[in-house]
Design a protein around this motif. Sequence first.
Motif, PDB file in Angstrom:
ATOM      1  N   PRO B  59       0.827  -1.217   0.000  1.00 45.22           N
ATOM      2  CA  PRO B  59       0.000   0.000   0.000  1.00 45.22           C
ATOM      3  C   PRO B  59       0.855   1.258   0.000  1.00 45.22           C
ATOM      4  CG  PRO B  59      -0.052  -1.090   2.151  1.00 45.22           C
ATOM      5  CD  PRO B  59       0.686  -2.000   1.231  1.00 45.22           C
ATOM      6  N   PRO B  60       0.253   2.400  -0.368  1.00 45.35           N
ATOM      7  CA  PRO B  60       0.987   3.661  -0.289  1.00 45.35           C
ATOM      8  C   PRO B  60       1.377   3.947   1.158  1.00 45.35           C
ATOM      9  CG  PRO B  60      -1.226   3.973  -1.227  1.00 45.35           C
ATOM     10  CD  PRO B  60      -1.140   2.569  -0.789  1.00 45.35           C
ATOM     11  N   PRO B  61       2.435   4.750   1.363  1.00 44.82           N
ATOM     12  CA  PRO B  61       2.902   5.039   2.728  1.00 44.82           C
ATOM     13  C   PRO B  61       1.777   5.607   3.597  1.00 44.82           C
ATOM     14  CG  PRO B  61       4.415   5.956   1.091  1.00 44.82           C
ATOM     15  CD  PRO B  61       3.232   5.434   0.343  1.00 44.82           C
ATOM     16  N   ASP B  95     -18.147  -2.924  -0.682  1.00 44.85           N
ATOM     17  CA  ASP B  95     -17.870  -3.110   0.744  1.00 44.85           C
ATOM     18  C   ASP B  95     -16.560  -2.419   1.135  1.00 44.85           C
ATOM     19  OD1 ASP B  95     -20.150  -4.459   1.452  1.00 44.85           O
ATOM     20  OD2 ASP B  95     -19.270  -6.452   1.296  1.00 44.85           O
ATOM     21  N   LEU B  96     -15.588  -2.452   0.231  1.00 47.79           N
ATOM     22  CA  LEU B  96     -14.339  -1.726   0.491  1.00 47.79           C
ATOM     23  C   LEU B  96     -14.594  -0.224   0.463  1.00 47.79           C
ATOM     24  CD1 LEU B  96     -11.766  -3.725  -1.687  1.00 47.79           C
ATOM     25  CD2 LEU B  96     -11.921  -3.712   0.808  1.00 47.79           C
ATOM     26  N   ALA B  97     -15.284   0.235  -0.587  1.00 49.54           N
ATOM     27  CA  ALA B  97     -15.476   1.675  -0.783  1.00 49.54           C
ATOM     28  C   ALA B  97     -16.207   2.309   0.405  1.00 49.54           C
ATOM     29  CB  ALA B  97     -16.238   1.939  -2.087  1.00 49.54           C
ATOM     30  N   VAL B  98     -17.303   1.673   0.872  1.00 46.41           N
ATOM     31  CA  VAL B  98     -18.056   2.277   1.976  1.00 46.41           C
ATOM     32  C   VAL B  98     -17.292   2.196   3.301  1.00 46.41           C
ATOM     33  CG1 VAL B  98     -20.310   1.899   0.896  1.00 46.41           C
ATOM     34  CG2 VAL B  98     -19.415   0.196   2.509  1.00 46.41           C
ATOM     35  N   SER B  99     -16.220   1.412   3.328  1.00 46.93           N
ATOM     36  CA  SER B  99     -15.354   1.411   4.506  1.00 46.93           C
ATOM     37  C   SER B  99     -14.271   2.477   4.392  1.00 46.93           C
ATOM     38  CB  SER B  99     -14.700   0.037   4.677  1.00 46.93           C
ATOM     39  OG  SER B  99     -15.682  -0.962   4.731  1.00 46.93           O
ATOM     40  N   GLY B 100     -14.312   3.258   3.320  1.00 42.45           N
ATOM     41  CA  GLY B 100     -13.335   4.336   3.143  1.00 42.45           C
ATOM     42  C   GLY B 100     -12.067   3.898   2.433  1.00 42.45           C
ATOM     43  N   ALA B 101     -12.079   2.666   1.898  1.00 48.62           N
ATOM     44  CA  ALA B 101     -10.874   2.145   1.244  1.00 48.62           C
ATOM     45  C   ALA B 101     -10.944   2.323  -0.267  1.00 48.62           C
ATOM     46  CB  ALA B 101     -10.702   0.666   1.575  1.00 48.62           C
ATOM     47  N   GLY B 161     -11.683  -8.779  -1.587  1.00 54.24           N
ATOM     48  CA  GLY B 161     -11.032  -7.553  -2.015  1.00 54.24           C
ATOM     49  C   GLY B 161     -10.089  -7.003  -0.968  1.00 54.24           C
ATOM     50  N   VAL B 162      -9.020  -6.397  -1.472  1.00 57.08           N
ATOM     51  CA  VAL B 162      -8.072  -5.674  -0.624  1.00 57.08           C
ATOM     52  C   VAL B 162      -8.004  -4.240  -1.138  1.00 57.08           C
ATOM     53  CG1 VAL B 162      -5.584  -5.401  -0.226  1.00 57.08           C
ATOM     54  CG2 VAL B 162      -6.677  -7.593   0.221  1.00 57.08           C
ATOM     55  N   GLY B 163      -8.039  -3.287  -0.231  1.00 58.69           N
ATOM     56  CA  GLY B 163      -7.928  -1.889  -0.625  1.00 58.69           C
ATOM     57  C   GLY B 163      -7.109  -1.106   0.384  1.00 58.69           C
ATOM     58  N   TRP B 164      -6.838   0.124   0.051  1.00 61.05           N
ATOM     59  CA  TRP B 164      -6.024   0.988   0.921  1.00 61.05           C
ATOM     60  C   TRP B 164      -6.903   2.070   1.541  1.00 61.05           C
ATOM     61  CZ3 TRP B 164      -3.176  -2.714   0.142  1.00 61.05           C
ATOM     62  CH2 TRP B 164      -2.527  -3.035  -1.041  1.00 61.05           C
ATOM     63  N   VAL B 165      -6.826   2.205   2.846  1.00 65.20           N
ATOM     64  CA  VAL B 165      -7.491   3.303   3.537  1.00 65.20           C
ATOM     65  C   VAL B 165      -6.464   4.418   3.696  1.00 65.20           C
ATOM     66  CG1 VAL B 165      -8.750   4.022   5.598  1.00 65.20           C
ATOM     67  CG2 VAL B 165      -8.891   1.641   4.819  1.00 65.20           C
ATOM     68  N   PRO B 166      -6.679   5.576   3.011  1.00 70.37           N
ATOM     69  CA  PRO B 166      -5.669   6.635   3.058  1.00 70.37           C
ATOM     70  C   PRO B 166      -5.438   7.118   4.489  1.00 70.37           C
ATOM     71  CG  PRO B 166      -7.376   7.125   1.431  1.00 70.37           C
ATOM     72  CD  PRO B 166      -7.847   5.942   2.216  1.00 70.37           C
ATOM     73  N   GLU B 167      -4.226   7.572   4.720  1.00 64.81           N
ATOM     74  CA  GLU B 167      -3.848   8.093   6.035  1.00 64.81           C
ATOM     75  C   GLU B 167      -4.854   9.171   6.462  1.00 64.81           C
ATOM     76  OE1 GLU B 167       0.212   9.292   6.056  1.00 64.81           O
ATOM     77  OE2 GLU B 167       0.390   9.118   8.246  1.00 64.81           O
ATOM     78  N   GLY B 168      -5.283   9.115   7.705  1.00 63.60           N
ATOM     79  CA  GLY B 168      -6.161  10.161   8.238  1.00 63.60           C
ATOM     80  C   GLY B 168      -7.642   9.918   8.010  1.00 63.60           C
ATOM     81  N   ARG B 169      -7.984   8.954   7.161  1.00 64.75           N
ATOM     82  CA  ARG B 169      -9.408   8.680   6.920  1.00 64.75           C
ATOM     83  C   ARG B 169      -9.877   7.601   7.904  1.00 64.75           C
ATOM     84  NH1 ARG B 169     -11.309   7.090   0.957  1.00 64.75           N
ATOM     85  NH2 ARG B 169     -10.903   9.289   0.540  1.00 64.75           N
ATOM     86  N   SER B 170     -10.999   7.878   8.577  1.00 61.18           N
ATOM     87  CA  SER B 170     -11.477   6.907   9.536  1.00 61.18           C
ATOM     88  C   SER B 170     -12.996   6.936   9.603  1.00 61.18           C
ATOM     89  CB  SER B 170     -10.872   7.206  10.918  1.00 61.18           C
ATOM     90  OG  SER B 170     -11.404   6.310  11.853  1.00 61.18           O
TER      91      SER B 170
END
Lengths: 351, 351
Positions: B59-61, B95-101, B161-170
């Motif tokens: 994932p991105p840093p 399911d990933l998208a609505v989790s913020g990923a 699915g695997v996704g990335w939750v950007p830093e600071g998003r919760s």
Amino acid sequence: MTDATTLACPVPASRYDRVVLGHGSGGTLSLSLLRDIFLAAFDDLALHRLEDAAVLGAPPPGARIAMTTDGFVVTPAVFPGGDIGVLAVAGTVNDLAVSGARPAYLTAAFVLEEGTPLELLRTVARSMAETARRAGVAIVAGDTKVVERGKGDGVFITTTGVGWVPEGRSLSSSAARPGDKVVVSGPLGDHGIAVLSVREDLGFDTELVSDVAPLTGLVEAALEACPTIRCMRDPTRGGLASALTELAEASDVGVVLDEAALPLRPAVRAACELLGLDPLYVACEGRFVAIVPEADAPRLLEALRRHELGRDAAIVGSVTELHAGRIALDCITGGKRWVLRLAGEQLPRIC
Amino acid sequence: MTDATTLACPVPASRYDRVVLGHGSGGTLSLSLLRDIFLAAFDDLALHRLEDAAVLGAPPPGARIAMTTDGFVVTPAVFPGGDIGVLAVAGTVNDLAVSGARPAYLTAAFVLEEGTPLELLRTVARSMAETARRAGVAIVAGDTKVVERGKGDGVFITTTGVGWVPEGRSLSSSAARPGDKVVVSGPLGDHGIAVLSVREDLGFDTELVSDVAPLTGLVEAALEACPTIRCMRDPTRGGLASALTELAEASDVGVVLDEAALPLRPAVRAACELLGLDPLYVACEGRFVAIVPEADAPRLLEALRRHELGRDAAIVGSVTELHAGRIALDCITGGKRWVLRLAGEQLPRIC
């Protein structure tokens, strides 16, 4: 305010002893099944949060991500030495491990046939939890669907795994080179024959148990002792013959196996003779095959044999520049024969 | 050297027009199915390498990993507006998208019933590839199992699915607060009614098509316009009622819905009246519900309505400190009623 369309009280799954269609509804019954059976067995916090997706820690610095998925439809669901739950966790963990990854997270999706005993699900969930603990992997997300009677067959499980490939580690099925040795980590075919032995329509007895087991520890021990390992595979469906054919094709080399060196339990040998099966095609679920430079093969063998799951490891053949993409067997009787990829099905629904 | 146990030539899947047990063998037939149908549709390089696990970029840093899995058993497999392939990709992506990923990687595992037409699999695989492209996600690993006729039902698909939750998003289902507004991104129940309309035993016609779609773009637009969104869910199985009940329970708040504000297409309203269904429980597969601070709701609405998939977005209710964990409906007729989680099954096998 009146309750127009729904039942007011949550219904515990324990009011039922078999799966009903309502267990797949996404409503109260689904929740009861989830709580009484799956959450009762699996203790990961991300799972217990019940979000649409589990949000998890990132890999260690420098590591890449490995990802794999496998469906499990074995019949019967419980067999000597294991059940579909052990198999579903070990199978996916092993695909990660032989790719050089350290398993981290697992998801599990169930397709249940209406009428399946809940007691079977409890057994399977407990097996999954225990196998995940042995493998050092967390079950972080899941799903349950129910299909009508006659539209499924008890329990199908699909597991998906994510693991970390440490920086600098690189295994590839295209890395085998002429002169390399072929090492198997233990006896071949135990799983396939153990499952066959309890199929209703095959009346033979054996004391054999499946070799199903997570290989995380054994693979790490192997890679630590022998970082030069070129590639590994777990010879599941299609057996050693299929696994080696895939490696030989990808590396554009041939493989010569020594029949006398193949580790086979007497019960497997006897069952294969009885049923007309070739053990080279019978599935293992707790073994791997590794290709390793010749000079390092003895060191790898020694490391494997020190480990409980690798005691009967053996060097079973070598890589050749001849007959690229094909496997040959040096027979005990003196001749040689080709070991080709099976066209069709030798043993259906073994995993 | 002679070929003792196997056929020498690979058999193309195209020699068959239906799935046979041999397609699940791990041998030549499996490989043909994989090549002719799945690899022909999916173009990811990691998948084409055919290793036991796909090794992928990290994932991105600063990002965390999100992971989710879902099984799909919808019947019929092809319905107005989509098929099980579109559904299997969009469902997990959402399911990933609505989790913020941000969705990154997808795996797909198939359980095929013997006798399933290969042409159906081709259609499904093409749908999956196209939906994955729309969603910006790569299909990186897969698996195929075959079960005997009568032990499955055409095609079951499990995607993970695997996704990335950007830093600071919760985002969290426990973050809803009294006073917040409830926003839905579009009309409710289109998917469930579209599938029902083609079930053989229900003879009603409608021009309705499923809303199934990947929500990646819409969710990103929503979060960009309104980073204060507390939480989101996609109201699939169990509909809006179940999604909101989960949020209300996790946040320990109540929700009051305004019946007059619920976006419902006339065809859905009519079908629900005809069949005695409550549209609040009917599945969507291309919508989300978001909880957002009151002050930010108009901005969110505006952002959604600018997007093709959010044109009919609406504010449909608000969060209250009263009746924690329960949903109430302000009825058009003036009264109020509870909207509880369904106990059993309203519409089986809708996803």
